[in-house]
Design an enzyme around this catalytic site. Structure first.
Site, PDB file in Angstrom:
ATOM      1  N   LYS A  92     -30.102  13.705  -0.314  1.00  0.00           N
ATOM      2  CA  LYS A  92     -28.796  13.998   0.281  1.00  0.00           C
ATOM      3  C   LYS A  92     -27.790  14.275  -0.835  1.00  0.00           C
ATOM      4  CE  LYS A  92     -26.525  10.124  -1.069  1.00  0.00           C
ATOM      5  NZ  LYS A  92     -25.327  10.106  -1.933  1.00  0.00           N
ATOM      6  N   ASP A 103     -27.288   3.639   1.961  1.00  0.00           N
ATOM      7  CA  ASP A 103     -27.571   5.011   2.399  1.00  0.00           C
ATOM      8  C   ASP A 103     -28.769   5.115   3.323  1.00  0.00           C
ATOM      9  OD1 ASP A 103     -25.453   6.128   0.974  1.00  0.00           O
ATOM     10  OD2 ASP A 103     -26.655   6.452  -0.833  1.00  0.00           O
TER      11      ASP A 103
END
Length: 291
Positions: free
Chosen positions: A13, A139
C-alpha cells in the site's frame, strides 16, 4: 487433513495522506489516513501440515520465521481464537521491500488471515478478519480489505472509498530502514505547520480528480523522517524535477512515490533515480476493493 495448497496475494500500500490528529491517553496517536493498494505484492503459499505446529519459510533470508514475524502472529492468533487443532506451513515469496512504509509485513499478515479463514472453513466476515488483524498491527485491518480506504483511530477503523483514477506509480527506497515507533516518538505535534489533507483527498477521489489527488497528497511524518534522513528529501526533489505530478513519502518512510498519468514521464523519473537509488520500481495503482 485435506491435501490443499492455497496461494494468497499480499499487495503493498501507499499512503495518499497521513494526518496525525493528536496524542491519545493510551500513548498511541489518533490518525486519519487515506491508503490505496499498488501492483507490487508478496505471495503466500499456505498448506496444512500433519504436526500441530506453525512453520514459516521465506524467499528473503533476513526475515525472522518465528513469533517476531507478523505472519506467524496472525496464524497463532487465528488458531487460538478458533481453537484450531491443526498445523500449517506458510511460504512467503517476498517482493515488497521491508521497513519501507509500504505495509509489507501487515499485508502478509492480512493475507495469512484471509487464507487461513478459507483453509480452516472459519467463515469469518471481512469485518471479523479486519478486527482480528487490528491486534497485530495498525495497517493490518486496511490490508484485509485492500483497495482504497480511509483509516481512522490507530488505523483499525476502515471506511472504504472508490478506486482513484488509474496512474503510474514510481517507488524509490533508499538503502535505510526506518522505525515507525521512533518516527512517531520524535513527532512534535506543536511543530506541525501543514493542515491535514485527508478530507481534501477523499473529495478528490470521489470526483476522480487526478490533479486534485496530486494537490491533496500530505504526510505529517515527513516532518520527522525528512530531517533525520536527508536522502529521502533528495529523492522527493529529484522526482519533482523530473516531472512527477505528485510526490510523497509513504507511511513513516523511507520509500517515496511519484504519481503521473503520463507514460512519457515514467522513464524520465525512473532514469533520474537509478543513479542515486538502487531500489526503484514502476507499478500501477491497484486500488480496487477486494470485497
Amino acid at each position: 487433513m485435506t491435501d490443499v495448497r492455497l496461494m494468497v496475494k499480499a499487495p503493498a500500500k501507499i499512503n495518499l495522506t497521513l494526518d496525525v490528529l493528536y496524542k491519545r491517553p493510551d500513548g498511541y496517536h489518533e490518525i486519519e489516513m487515506v491508503m490505496t493498494t499498488i501492483d507490487l505484492a508478496d505471495r503466500l503459499t499456505i498448506e496444512p501440515r500433519r504436526e500441530n505446529k506453525i512453520t514459516l519459510d521465506c524467499s528473503a533470508c533476513y526475515l525472522p520465521l518465528d513469533e517476531r514475524n507478523h505472519v506467524y502472529q496472525a496464524a497463532k492468533l487465528v488458531k487460538e481464537r478458533f481453537h484450531v487443532d491443526e498445523g500449517v506451513h506458510i511460504y512467503i515469496d517476498k517482493q515488497i521491500p521491508i521497513a519501507a512504509g509500504l505495509a509489507g509485513g501487515s499485508s502478509d499478515a492480512a493475507a495469512a488471515i484471509r487464507g487461513l479463514n478459507k483453509l480452516w472453513d472459519l467463515n469469518m466476515s471481512v469485518e471479523e478478519m479486519a478486527e482480528l488483524g487490528s491486534h497485530i498491527g495498525s495497517d493490518v485491518s486496511f490490508c484485509v480489505y485492500g483497495g482504497t480506504a480511509v483509516a481512522r483511530g490507530r488505523g483499525e477503523r476502515i471506511e472504504r472509498l472508490p478506486s482513484p483514477p488509474s496512474c503510474w506509480v514510481i517507488l524509490a527506497k533508499p538503502p535505510i530502514g526506518v522505525s515507525t515507533a521512533e518516527v512517531y516518538g520524535a513527532l512534535r505535534m506543536d511543530r506541525l505547520t501543514e493542515r491535514g489533507k485527508s478530507q481534501q483527498m477523499i473529495e478528490a477521489i470521489w470526483h476522480r480528480d487526478f490533479p486534485g489527488i496530486c494537490r491533496s497528497l500530505g504526510n505529517h511524518l515527513e516532518s520527522v523522517t525528512l530531517v533525520k534522513y536527508p536522502d529521502v528529501c533528495v529523492i522527493k526533489d529529484r522526482m519533482s524535477r523530473f516531472g512527477a505530478d505528485g510526490v510523497l513519502m509513504s507511511g513513516s518512510g523511507p520509500t517515496v512515490f511519484a504519481l503521473t498519468d503520463k507514460e512519457s514521464r515514467v522513464n524520465r523519473i525512473y532514469n533520474g533515480l537509478r543513479g542515486f537509488c538502487k531500489e526503484v520500481y514502476v507499478v500501477r495503482l491497484a486500488g480496487e476493493n477486494q470485497w
